[in-house]
Enzyme design. Sequence first.
Site, mmCIF file in Angstrom:
data_model
loop_
_atom_site.group_PDB
_atom_site.id
_atom_site.type_symbol
_atom_site.label_atom_id
_atom_site.label_comp_id
_atom_site.label_asym_id
_atom_site.label_seq_id
_atom_site.Cartn_x
_atom_site.Cartn_y
_atom_site.Cartn_z
ATOM 1 N N SER A 12 -4.252 -24.338 59.763
ATOM 2 C CA SER A 12 -3.963 -22.996 59.260
ATOM 3 C C SER A 12 -2.486 -22.731 59.502
ATOM 4 O O SER A 12 -1.854 -23.349 60.361
ATOM 5 C CB SER A 12 -4.840 -21.941 59.948
ATOM 6 O OG SER A 12 -4.718 -22.013 61.356
ATOM 7 N N GLU A 14 0.819 -19.732 59.674
ATOM 8 C CA GLU A 14 1.199 -18.334 59.876
ATOM 9 C C GLU A 14 2.553 -18.072 59.231
ATOM 10 O O GLU A 14 3.501 -18.834 59.423
ATOM 11 C CB GLU A 14 1.255 -18.010 61.366
ATOM 12 C CG GLU A 14 1.584 -16.546 61.655
ATOM 13 C CD GLU A 14 1.340 -16.192 63.103
ATOM 14 O OE1 GLU A 14 0.195 -16.400 63.561
ATOM 15 O OE2 GLU A 14 2.278 -15.734 63.773
ATOM 16 N N ASP A 106 3.251 -5.541 70.188
ATOM 17 C CA ASP A 106 4.366 -5.281 71.092
ATOM 18 C C ASP A 106 4.866 -3.859 70.909
ATOM 19 O O ASP A 106 4.856 -3.324 69.793
ATOM 20 C CB ASP A 106 5.510 -6.247 70.808
ATOM 21 C CG ASP A 106 5.120 -7.686 71.089
ATOM 22 O OD1 ASP A 106 4.378 -7.911 72.073
ATOM 23 O OD2 ASP A 106 5.544 -8.575 70.330
ATOM 24 N N PHE A 219 12.307 -17.584 72.082
ATOM 25 C CA PHE A 219 10.899 -17.248 71.861
ATOM 26 C C PHE A 219 10.086 -17.517 73.124
ATOM 27 O O PHE A 219 9.251 -16.692 73.533
ATOM 28 C CB PHE A 219 10.322 -18.083 70.716
ATOM 29 C CG PHE A 219 10.804 -17.688 69.345
ATOM 30 C CD1 PHE A 219 11.395 -16.466 69.104
ATOM 31 C CD2 PHE A 219 10.643 -18.565 68.274
ATOM 32 C CE1 PHE A 219 11.838 -16.111 67.845
ATOM 33 C CE2 PHE A 219 11.075 -18.218 66.997
ATOM 34 C CZ PHE A 219 11.670 -16.991 66.785
ATOM 35 N N HIS A 269 -3.094 -24.566 64.377
ATOM 36 C CA HIS A 269 -2.513 -23.389 63.725
ATOM 37 C C HIS A 269 -1.000 -23.506 63.861
ATOM 38 O O HIS A 269 -0.466 -23.594 64.973
ATOM 39 C CB HIS A 269 -3.003 -22.104 64.402
ATOM 40 C CG HIS A 269 -2.523 -20.849 63.745
ATOM 41 N ND1 HIS A 269 -3.046 -20.380 62.564
ATOM 42 C CD2 HIS A 269 -1.560 -19.953 64.117
ATOM 43 C CE1 HIS A 269 -2.429 -19.248 62.230
ATOM 44 N NE2 HIS A 269 -1.527 -18.970 63.149
#
Length: 301
Positions: A12, A14, A106, A219, A269
Amino acid sequence: MTAPTSAQPSISFEFFPPKSEKMEQSLWQSIRRLAPLSPDFVSVTYGAGGSTRERTHATVCRIQAETGIPAAAHFTCVGATRDEIDAIARTYWDAGIRHLVALRGDPPETAGGVGGRYEPYPGGYAYAADLVAGMKRIADFEISVAAYPEAHPEAPSAQFDLDNLKRKVDAGATRAITQFFFDNDVYFRFLDRCAAAGIHVPIVPGILPITNFARAVEFAGKCGASMPAKLAETFEGLDDDPETRQLVAATVAAEQCQELQARGVHDFHFYTLNRSDLTIAICRMLGVKAKAAAAVAPVAG
């Protein structure tokens, strides 16, 4: 762990919604290239406070309508009341969207560009477990939630974070997708802890191909993921050598995924950052090949 099989893994992807015409063109170029890999689903994020909620909605619906790939919309608790979120969920259901990614979200950035302390929105869903329960009341959505192999950076302890994941699963989540990690042993230790806690839904590893090492470090710092010293050594000195950096990035990510696959992992993912090149290379190394060209309409000019 179970032995690997010859079956093609499930994948998958994103994406994040485009903020400009140029970014929209880049997004759809990536979707066109990735769609023939026949992912199980693609998910689309949106920013804190719902700042890109409309773009998320448009992107999700367009992916589902024009590619035939099941699309999942991210939902957060930030910046909206329960009634507002429920209305959006019903709109998605009416549009044929059956999969949501339910997150706490967030807090909005402060004037200095730093996220403030999270506070439940007045009249909103307080936390992700509440959001999951609310969405299941709306309709029988498939619901994915976030998992943190190294614990959420705001969690007071790893056990607290694991208990929170259990609450989300008990509320109706059908899958957990992990924050990215670079040390596979971290992931497998987390799986053992989840099993011991009675969490039995799929825990899908989230994979971040490193397109920019400095950005990956940033990140990782924000989400509490560790960055192995070996990776820093591997990417050292490649800032001004994009061709070599791209080859190294593909090799690093492919080796991580192949080790996961060899240890029994069959679902992946990918956090694509709206780019397709590295993800396609990694999928090829995992045995995932394009089945047919996807008919995706061109971006309107």
